[in-house]
Design a protein around this motif. Sequence first.
Motif, mmCIF file in Angstrom:
data_model
loop_
_atom_site.group_PDB
_atom_site.id
_atom_site.type_symbol
_atom_site.label_atom_id
_atom_site.label_comp_id
_atom_site.label_asym_id
_atom_site.label_seq_id
_atom_site.Cartn_x
_atom_site.Cartn_y
_atom_site.Cartn_z
ATOM 1 N N PHE A 9 1.162 -0.639 -0.110
ATOM 2 C CA PHE A 9 -0.102 0.524 0.169
ATOM 3 C C PHE A 9 0.908 0.613 0.445
ATOM 4 O O PHE A 9 1.552 1.124 0.642
ATOM 5 N N HIS A 40 0.670 7.553 1.099
ATOM 6 C CA HIS A 40 -1.131 7.879 1.509
ATOM 7 C C HIS A 40 -1.932 8.403 2.459
ATOM 8 O O HIS A 40 -0.904 8.577 3.807
ATOM 9 N N ASP A 49 -5.417 8.849 4.477
ATOM 10 C CA ASP A 49 -6.455 8.527 5.101
ATOM 11 C C ASP A 49 -7.637 10.126 5.412
ATOM 12 O O ASP A 49 -7.264 10.465 5.724
ATOM 13 N N HIS A 51 1.520 7.791 5.134
ATOM 14 C CA HIS A 51 2.079 6.689 5.624
ATOM 15 C C HIS A 51 1.531 5.471 4.874
ATOM 16 O O HIS A 51 1.335 5.552 3.593
#
Length: 229
Positions: free
Chosen positions: A94, A97, A99, A161
């Motif tokens: 991932f 980005h 949240d 993160h």
Amino acid sequence: MLLHVAQVLTPQELAGMRETLAGASWGDGRATSGAQSAHAKNNEQLAQGRPELPGLQQTVLTALNRHATFFSAALPRRILPPMFNRYAGAANAFGNHIDNAIRYLPGRQGERVRTDISCTLFLAEPDEYDGGELVIEDTYGAQRVKLPAGDMVIYPGTSVHRVEPVTRGARLASFFWVESMVRSDEQRSLLFAMDMHLMRLRETVGETEAAVIGLTGTYHNLLRLWADV
Ligand code: NI
């Protein structure tokens, strides 16, 4: 504040959850992400509506409820229902980005929750997989987090993160967000530090020492000043 919250789950809870998750069927993690993070996200998640989900969520919420350090650090007002993910095989990373700031409570039409704190509860042991570090960018640089199963990291929702690619084995985790009674990370950090120091002070000089009573009052008066309930 980035904090390692140790031993959130008992060994029995962890074993039970892992047994349930071993038989679970996983769906595309992009189902619950925002538009930007969907580009970066490549993992699997336990889909909403899966029959095993409510029991797993209840185990996590029960564990959080009894954990004094989590309560003191997060000062939770509302906790979004925990979700579960898996990084393995081709669905293994991932990218960077942030949240979404606001999320909707599933099943509660239109009810919004602010994501002050992001939480990752590790469900696989570090030696079960290679890679898979949660990398949190903060003012001191990148913090690389990979914790024992049953332990949790909490960090401000404002942080960029990512999860590094898992190149062997499977990384299982529960992740969720907390809306705190105290919106500001700085104020929460001060309250947490004060609470921890007070706890040590009570152990060394006792509960009835006048200064301990006074400082406990100051803690609660600050909380009263800053908290929304
Ligand atoms: Ni995230």
